[in-house]
Design an enzyme around this catalytic site. Sequence first.
Site, PDB file in Angstrom:
ATOM      1  N   ASP A   2     -10.745   2.054  -3.515  1.00 52.71           N
ATOM      2  CA  ASP A   2     -11.377   1.733  -2.229  1.00 52.71           C
ATOM      3  C   ASP A   2     -12.896   1.738  -2.356  1.00 52.71           C
ATOM      4  O   ASP A   2     -13.594   1.387  -1.410  1.00 52.71           O
ATOM      5  CB  ASP A   2     -10.957   2.748  -1.162  1.00 52.71           C
TER       6      ASP A   2
ATOM      7  N   ASP B 121       0.832  -1.211   0.000  1.00 54.97           N
ATOM      8  CA  ASP B 121       0.000   0.000   0.000  1.00 54.97           C
ATOM      9  C   ASP B 121       0.867   1.262   0.000  1.00 54.97           C
ATOM     10  O   ASP B 121       2.081   1.209   0.263  1.00 54.97           O
ATOM     11  CB  ASP B 121      -0.899  -0.034   1.254  1.00 54.97           C
TER      12      ASP B 121
HETATM   13  C1  DGJ Z   1      -5.955   1.795   1.643  1.00 53.32           C
HETATM   14  C2  DGJ Z   1      -6.311   0.554   0.902  1.00 53.32           C
HETATM   15  O1  DGJ Z   1      -6.843   0.867  -0.340  1.00 53.32           O
HETATM   16  C3  DGJ Z   1      -7.278  -0.273   1.728  1.00 53.32           C
HETATM   17  O2  DGJ Z   1      -7.671  -1.404   1.014  1.00 53.32           O
HETATM   18  C4  DGJ Z   1      -6.598  -0.658   3.008  1.00 53.32           C
HETATM   19  O3  DGJ Z   1      -5.521  -1.499   2.758  1.00 53.32           O
HETATM   20  C5  DGJ Z   1      -6.160   0.594   3.743  1.00 53.32           C
HETATM   21  N1  DGJ Z   1      -5.368   1.439   2.919  1.00 53.32           N
HETATM   22  C6  DGJ Z   1      -5.379   0.218   4.973  1.00 53.32           C
HETATM   23  O4  DGJ Z   1      -4.824   1.295   5.593  1.00 53.32           O
END
Ligand code: DGJ
Length: 723
Positions: A543, A473
Site C-alpha cells: 500500500d 484482497d
Molecule cells: C488494501 C489494499 O491494499 C488497497 O489497495 C485497497 O484495495 C484497500 N485494501 C481496500 O480496502
Amino acid sequence: MIKYDNQRKSFILTGKDFTYALYVNRAGFLQNLYYGAKIADNDVGYLIGHIGNTVSPDPDSINMDMLFDGMPSECGFYGRGDYREPTVLYTRSDGSAMSRFRYLSYRIYCGVPEIKDMPHSRRGGQTLEITLKDDFSPVELVLNYTVWDNLNTLVRNIRIKNTGSETLKINRAFSFCTKLPERNYRIMRLHGNWAKEREVEVTHLGHGITRLQTLRGVSSHQLHPFMGILAENCDEETGECYGVQLVYSGNYALTAEISNNGFLRLQGGINDFNFNWHLVSGEYFETPQAVICYSDEGIGGLSRSFSDFLREQIIAPDKVYARRPIVVNNWEATYFDFDNQKLFNIIGEAAALGIDTFVLDDGWFGKRDGDNSGLGDWYANQNKLKGGLKAVIDRCKHNGLKFGLWFEPEMISEDSDLFRAHPDWAVCKTGTKPARGRNQLVLDMTRSEIVDYIFNAVSKILLENDISYVKWDFNRTLTEFYSQKLPADRQGEFAHRFILGTYKLAERLTTAFPGVFFEGCAGGGGRFDAGVLYYFPQIWTSDDTDGYERTKIQWGTSICYPVSAMSCHVSVCPNHQTQRVTPFNTRGVIASLGATGYEIDLSKISEQEKEQVVKQIADYKKIDELVLKGDLYRLSNPFDDNYFCVMIVGKDKMSAYVAGERFRGDPADRNRILKLNGLAEDKTYIIEELGITASGKALCCAGILFPRLPDYGAWTWHIKAVK
Ligand code: DGJ
C-alpha cells in the site's frame, strides 16, 4: 537430469548449474552427499564413506547417540539419537512418537509429482521419488525431488502415508530437510510490516536453531516465507548462496539448525505450532512444495533463478508472458467516498491518457460506506452506484476501457446481510467475542458450504457483468484458529484447512473464468508468495507507493520474485502513507519496474502531469517485454546507498532498461561510477539517452557516471545492441 548408481546406491540430480547428490548408507539411511555447483561428470561418489557415514550396518548394535547427530539426513526423525529437530513427527495411539526412517525404494520418472488441492510446479522436469519406511510403525514417507535441465531450482515435498490400521496424529509435517556444507554462513531474511514489506536483513547465522515463521494464518507482511543462506564472501553478484521459498500462503516455518558438529540442517514447511492432523488408516498427507536454489552468482543469481522458476513453473502459462493491462484504480482517489460522477471523471481521463482498464476498488457493494460493513454482500450498492455496476461498465466501454472489480472473498462484516443470515460462518469460538481486524471477521474457509457460497456469489457478478480484471484482497490476519464444525481433537488442522479452502476457491474461480485477469492483494503485500502466484499472475506489492519507500519494497520483493509479479502504481503526493513529496516522473520510473498502473484521481492532476502519464505509458509499452521476460540485475542498493538502481536485460542480450533514483544531494557523488551488469561482453551497445556507444564489457567493468539529480530525482536509460 537424474541418475541412479546402483553400486553406490547414490542419486545424482543435475539442474542447469547445480548438482544435488544423495545416497543410501550402509544402514539404509538416506543421506545428503553434495549440494552446490554443477559437477560435470557427476562424480561425487568418492565422498561416500567420508561424510557422516559412520553408521554401522546394524544401527541397533551400537551406541547411536552421537552418530545420528552427525548424519546429514534427508529426513530428520525423532527419539532415536538424532537430537536435531525432526522433519516429520507423529504420535501413535499409545502416545509414542519415536521414529526412524530408512530407505525402501525409489522411482525416477519424467514430469512433476501430482499434487492435489495445492499450488505446485506445473510441467516438464524429472522427478526422483524415494520411499522411506519407519522402523517402528507402518508409516511410509515419499520424498519427491524435481529438477529441470533449464532451471536452477530443486523442488521438494513429502507425502506421509499411513499404511497401518490405526489413526496417527501428525504433529509436524515439514516439506523438506537438507544439509548444507559446513561453513560460516550468514542468513538473509525479508521482514517488514504493513506498507513496509520485505526489508532485507542479513545477519550471522549462529549455533542452535534460527526459525523464521508466521502464526498469522497468511504468509504475512512481517516475515517472508523465504530464507537465504549466504557464504561469507557472497554479495549481490558474486559468491555462493542458497535460498528456499515455499509454494504456500499459510502458517509456515523455516528453520536453520547448526548443531554442535557444525552441520547446517535446513528444513521447513507448514508451521507445526498448534498444528496437528489426523491421518486415518490408508490415507496420506501431502506437504506443500519447497523450492530450493543454489547460486554461485551471488544473491542476484539466486533471484534470477527464482524468477525463472516462478515464470516457467508456477504462474499460469497463458498469463505469465502476456501483456499486462495498465490500470487506474480508484482507491487512493476516492477511498469509500464515490458516486457515479467521481468514477466517470476518472474513467473519462483514463481513456484519454492511454490507460487500458479501470479498476473499481473497495466500497461498490452491500452497505459499504466505510470499513465496518458490507463484506460478504457481493451485490452492487445501488445508492452509491446509480444504475449499478452496469452504469460504470457501460461508461468504461463507451470510453474504450476494460473494467476491473475488487473483492475480498474470505471476509465478512458483522453489519452485513450475510452475517445476519449466517452468524456462525465467521471464525469465532462459540461463547466468546471474536477478535476483529479492520472492523471485520474472517469466513471459515475450512467449510465447503462457505467456499461454495462465495464461489457462487462472485461467479454471479462475473457472469452478469463484463469484467476482465479482479483484484482479490485480504485485509486482516487470522485469529482464534477455530472452526465451529471441526471436532475438538482436529482443531489443530484449522490453519492448514483454511488455506486449502482459499486455494480451492481460487482454483474454481480462475478455472471458471479463464478470461479474467486476477491480481492478488492483502492489505498491500501481506500475502505475496509463490502459492498466490500460482493463481494470480501479479500481486499488489504494497500500500506504500511513495517514490522513495517503494524502491526498498520492490528491491526486497525482487529477491524472490520476477518484477512482472509486482503491481506498481503511481499515486498522488504528498504520499498518503509517508507524506513525502517526490516528483511525478520519479513515481512513474519506479512504477515502470513491474506491472504498472495508476492509483490517483486522474481528473485532479495538472495538465503537465497528464502529459507525463501519456509519456509514461508510451515509454512503458517500449519496455514491457523486458519487464515480462527479462533478467533483473540490482545495481545500487537503496538500503545502504544514496542511489537506487536496477536494470533489466533481455534474455537475448539485445536490449536492456536501466532505472534509478538519487535520494539526496551529496557532493561526494560527483565522480561515482555505476557499473552495469548482464550485458554481453562482446556486443556493442548504445545508451540512447546518453548517446554513449561501448562494448558490454566496458559498460559492465568501467561503467558510467551516476547521474547527479535533485533530491528524489529519477532517470531511465534504454540500451540497445548495435552489433
Ligand atoms: C488494501 C489494499 O491494499 C488497497 O489497495 C485497497 O484495495 C484497500 N485494501 C481496500 O480496502
